[in-house]
Design a protein around this motif. Structure first.
Motif, short mmCIF file in Angstrom:
data_model
loop_
_atom_site.label_atom_id
_atom_site.label_comp_id
_atom_site.label_asym_id
_atom_site.label_seq_id
_atom_site.Cartn_x
_atom_site.Cartn_y
_atom_site.Cartn_z
N LEU A 69 -25.73 8.87 17.57
CA LEU A 69 -25.98 7.70 16.40
C LEU A 69 -26.39 7.10 16.41
O LEU A 69 -27.32 6.31 15.27
N ILE A 70 -26.82 6.23 17.45
CA ILE A 70 -27.06 5.10 17.70
C ILE A 70 -29.16 5.18 17.57
O ILE A 70 -30.05 4.64 16.77
N GLU A 71 -29.55 6.44 17.52
CA GLU A 71 -31.20 7.16 17.60
C GLU A 71 -31.26 7.67 16.10
O GLU A 71 -32.53 8.24 16.62
N THR A 72 -30.04 7.57 15.27
CA THR A 72 -30.58 8.46 13.73
C THR A 72 -30.56 7.52 12.71
O THR A 72 -29.65 6.54 12.51
N GLY A 524 -32.86 -0.25 7.84
CA GLY A 524 -31.94 -1.15 8.07
C GLY A 524 -32.24 -1.30 9.87
O GLY A 524 -33.30 -1.58 10.20
N VAL A 525 -30.84 -1.79 10.63
CA VAL A 525 -30.99 -2.27 11.61
C VAL A 525 -30.16 -1.95 12.64
O VAL A 525 -28.60 -2.68 11.30
N LYS A 526 -29.03 -1.38 13.49
CA LYS A 526 -28.68 -0.74 14.34
C LYS A 526 -28.25 -2.20 15.85
O LYS A 526 -29.71 -2.27 15.98
N TYR A 527 -27.08 -1.96 15.91
CA TYR A 527 -27.17 -2.84 17.71
C TYR A 527 -25.41 -1.78 18.13
O TYR A 527 -24.30 -2.43 17.04
N GLU A 528 -26.05 -1.84 18.81
CA GLU A 528 -24.29 -1.76 20.03
C GLU A 528 -24.75 -1.89 21.72
O GLU A 528 -26.00 -2.14 22.32
N THR A 529 -23.17 -2.69 21.52
CA THR A 529 -23.11 -3.03 23.38
C THR A 529 -23.46 -1.93 24.44
O THR A 529 -23.30 -0.72 23.81
N ARG A 530 -23.46 -1.99 25.41
CA ARG A 530 -24.10 -0.93 25.96
C ARG A 530 -22.57 -0.42 26.53
O ARG A 530 -22.25 0.95 27.40
N ASP A 531 -21.22 -1.11 26.72
CA ASP A 531 -19.92 -0.51 26.51
C ASP A 531 -19.86 0.35 25.73
O ASP A 531 -18.47 0.75 25.33
N LYS A 532 -20.51 -0.06 24.39
CA LYS A 532 -20.25 0.84 22.91
C LYS A 532 -18.96 0.28 22.92
O LYS A 532 -18.23 1.77 21.73
N ARG A 533 -18.17 -0.77 22.51
CA ARG A 533 -17.07 -1.25 21.95
C ARG A 533 -17.65 -1.59 20.77
O ARG A 533 -16.75 -1.98 20.06
#
Length: 717
Positions: A69-72, A524-533
């Motif tokens: 989803l982070i790449e959608t 828009g802009v999304k942000y996701e941490t490496r641990d996906k939390r």
């Protein structure tokens, strides 16, 4: 004609309850707040509940692929089964309370038989189920699979016709059912709660054979309780079996079934504005007021579904998938409903309606996929064709009913069976051919898609006038998006998408109308941490729905397609892992929606049930050590801003703020002999805040749900 119970806004003559649209954006994969782990966490025990937050969702509805989803480059919210279970939510409508872009429960706490809400400004009635349309015929026979049968709910925000055909520009819901998995999932739940709620459900599944080539799942639920309105009740029985056969390393077949019987389905009425949102000199109307007649009314629904999903992979590049569903929805509906409040401020005039419907149809979606590279560009491409057909028969009648005192209602009055007004058959066919390519170059992601639909509906009437009406239309829709995924976790994106809905009728010159259409720009802009939390999305959008039918100023009694509605706004949605045990979920939506072109007086107006501002915050903590080990505590607050109470925007429904709480306790923390036992407690509207969810007119308003308490005991093994 506006049918009682529709209480919808918008223009259109074909399937009116589907003529909605507006806009908002966001993306949030809501993982379970309890015992959340990352993909690198140790394997759980049988009794431990683990959900990977921010995980890839196989067959994600947004792009019909397993792209993360982070790449959608579009907006999707995902609510999983554990979140629904934790909050004691019994309907999909309730499950959407903490989702951005939605004004939930526009029919309040009284109506639970349908999942009615507004998404990006317009009402959404027709849900998709396992990626296929619910095939709503436009009256009262709607599917509503029980939440205990669902694995998750995916909310696609913005036009989605390029993959799904006819749908509103506001978006759509895809209800994803539970299916077999390659490990034991055995649990039995006992639930009791407010209003004499009693429920018993079982979720059983795992391997049939030792090799795991055959897997099964069986979900069974029985539940009953009283409705919020006096004298109303609800009853439900559900059986959802499924079986997966791994025919080889590259071929998988899953059979899916659902039988659901709803002999009783609460009420469908409301209260007048005077005495609920407006001051009535005689006092306040009770939140439990019932405008119907218990001896006359009923809503008896039976849903039957059977289908399959099959996947075959030819090699590392090519695969083919097909999912098919047959469904049949039968309803027997009778209702006494409010008409107007008399000048004495207490006498409510009423009318009656009945409807007997049977809607049977088949939907199938077949797609070929290719995962390959051309130089440095990786492609996730698909081409597909879907088809759906439905035959619906309906007999509908309208009649008179005696009035009732809203402050001292007396029930038991005789209501005559209304005479038949409509006696019609509706037969429709829709075929769509689509193609999509999601290309990735380093950290760039480019999504391109196109589709063409052929739609034909034939309505054959025997009453009130014998005749046949045919709608034969076609439409091409497009979607595109561009995203860049930085190493830091930020992913800015921009996208464009289109939708269409068939439109029946002809203009003054006898020319058939074109489909209505929707166009949306979103950035828009999304942000996701490496641990996906942690996953945060900030987005802005502008959506326009045009070709809406409106009054023809030159030819009274006729319509032209010059109407337009525009929705624009900003959304912020976030899931944040504050610590190893504490998670926060937050959502905020600002929505500016209005009719921008209209000849009937709606220009500049906002549809009813659409809040300009909504916000929510949910916090959950799991105690893993110490005296409170095994305990989970959660609390949430949700705000819904003011909404207009009628089409003329002459009065507003006040805003409201509600508080919810939840507790979950693993009883094994008390004794190893209680392994697999769990206690649940949830309270919705903790402080019993009296509020009105929305109004459609001065005659029709709906109280929101009063405080409900649920306690559950689960045994898992």
């Amino acid at each position: 004609m506006m049918r009682h119970g529709a209480a919808m806004s918008g223009h259109g003559t074909l399937r009116p309850a589907l003529r909605r649209g507006a806009a908002a954006v966001a993306l949030l994969a809501l993982g379970t707040p309890a015992l959340a782990q990352t993909a690198t966490s140790p394997a759980p025990s049988q009794t431990e509940e683990v959900v990977v937050i921010g995980q890839r969702l196989p067959g994600s509805s947004a792009v019909k692929s397993d792209a993360p989803l982070i790449e959608t480059p579009m907006s999707v919210s995902v609510i999983d089964a554990d979140r629904i279970d934790l909050l004691g939510q019994l309907t999909v409508n309730q499950a959407l309370r903490y989702t951005a872009g939605i004004t939930p429960e526009t029919r309040g706490g009284v109506v639970t038989r349908y999942d009615q809400f507004t998404l990006r400004g317009f009402a959404i009635n027709n849900s998709f189920y396992n990626g296929l349309s619910g095939m709503y015929a436009g009256w009262y026979a709607l599917i509503q699979p029980d939440v205990t049968t669902l694995e998750r709910v995916e909310v696609l925000k913005g036009p989605a016709s390029v993959l799904y055909g006819s749908s509103t520009p506001g978006g759509l819901l895809d209800l994803v059912g539970k299916r077999p998995v390659d490990h034991a999932v055995n649990s039995v739940d006992l639930t009791v709660g407010s209003r004499d709620l009693f429920g018993l459900s079982a979720d059983l599944g795992g391997r049939v054979d030792s090799d795991g080539k055959v897997l099964y799942r069986l979900v069974a639920t029985a539940r009953r309780g009283d409705g919020q309105a006096v004298t109303t009740e609800n009853e439900r029985m559900v059986l959802a079996p499924s079986l997966t056969w791994k025919a080889g390393e590259n071929t998988t077949l899953t059979l899916l079934g659902l039988f659901q019987r709803d002999p009783k389905s609460d009420g469908y009425g409301g209260v007048p504005a005077l005495g609920s949102v407006m001051d009535n000199p005689l006092g306040k109307v009770s939140t439990r007021f019932y405008d119907g007649e218990p001896g006359f009314e009923r809503y008896d629904r039976t849903q039957k579904m059977a289908g399959y999903e099959v996947e075959h992979r030819f090699n590392d590049i090519f695969a083919v998938e097909q999912n098919l569903r047959w469904q049949d929805v039968e309803t027997d509906y009778r209702q006494v409903y409010a008409s107007a409040l008399a000048a004495d401020n207490r006498t409510l005039s009423r009318a009656s309606i009945y409807s007997v419907e049977d809607a049977e149809g088949v939907a199938v979606d077949t797609r070929a996929k290719a995962d390959f590279a051309t130089g440095a560009v990786r492609h996730m491409a698909l081409v597909g064709v879907d088809y759906q057909t439905q035959d619906a028969t309906m007999e509908i009648g309208y009649g008179a009913a005696p009035s009732i005192d809203i402050f001292n209602p007396v029930y038991g009055q005789t209501i005559a069976q209304p005479p038949v007004y409509y006696d019609i058959d509706i037969d429709f066919h829709q075929t769509g051919l689509y193609a999509q390519d999601q290309m990735k170059l380093d950290r760039w992601v480019l999504l391109l898609a196109a589709r063409h639909d052929w739609y034909k509906q034939t309505q054959t009437a025997r009453r009130p006038l014998a005749g046949e009406q045919v709608v034969d239309q076609g439409k091409t829709t497009y979607r595109g998006g561009l995203l860049y995924h930085f190493d830091s976790g930020f992913a800015p994106y921009i996208s464009y998408s289109q939708s269409f809905e068939p439109e029946g009728g002809v203009d003054f010159n006898g020319q058939p109308f074109d489909p209505t259409s929707g166009d949306q720009w979103e950035a828009g802009v999304k942000y996701e941490t490496r641990d996906k939390r942690t996953l945060v999305t900030l987005s802005a959008f502008r959506l326009t729905r045009d070709n809406i039918t409106t009054t023809d100023p030159d030819h009274p009694g006729f319509s032209i397609q010059t109407g337009e509605a525009r929705s624009r706004g900003v959304e912020l949605e976030a899931r944040i892992g504050l610590t190893e045990t504490v998670e926060a979920n937050a959502a905020y939506t600002y929505l500016d929606m209005e009719y921008t072109k209209d000849n009937s007086g709606l220009k500049g107006k906002t549809p009813t049930g659409v809040a300009e501002n909504t916000a929510s915050l949910w916090l959950y903590n799991t105690f893993r050590d110490g005296a409170l080990k095994g305990l989970g505590l959660g609390a949430g607050v949700r705000y819904v801003g003011k909404t207009w109470g009628d089409a003329e925007n002459s009065f507003k429904v006040p805003s409201y703020t509600l508080v919810d709480a939840a507790l979950r306790y693993d009883l094994q923390s008390l004794s190893d002999g209680l392994e697999g036992w769990r206690l649940d407690l949830s309270v919705n509207n903790l402080f019993d805040k009296e509020h009105v969810s929305s109004c459609y007119s001065t005659a029709w308003c709906w109280y929101g749900a009063t405080r409900t308490v649920q306690a559950g005991l689960r045994k898992s093994w």
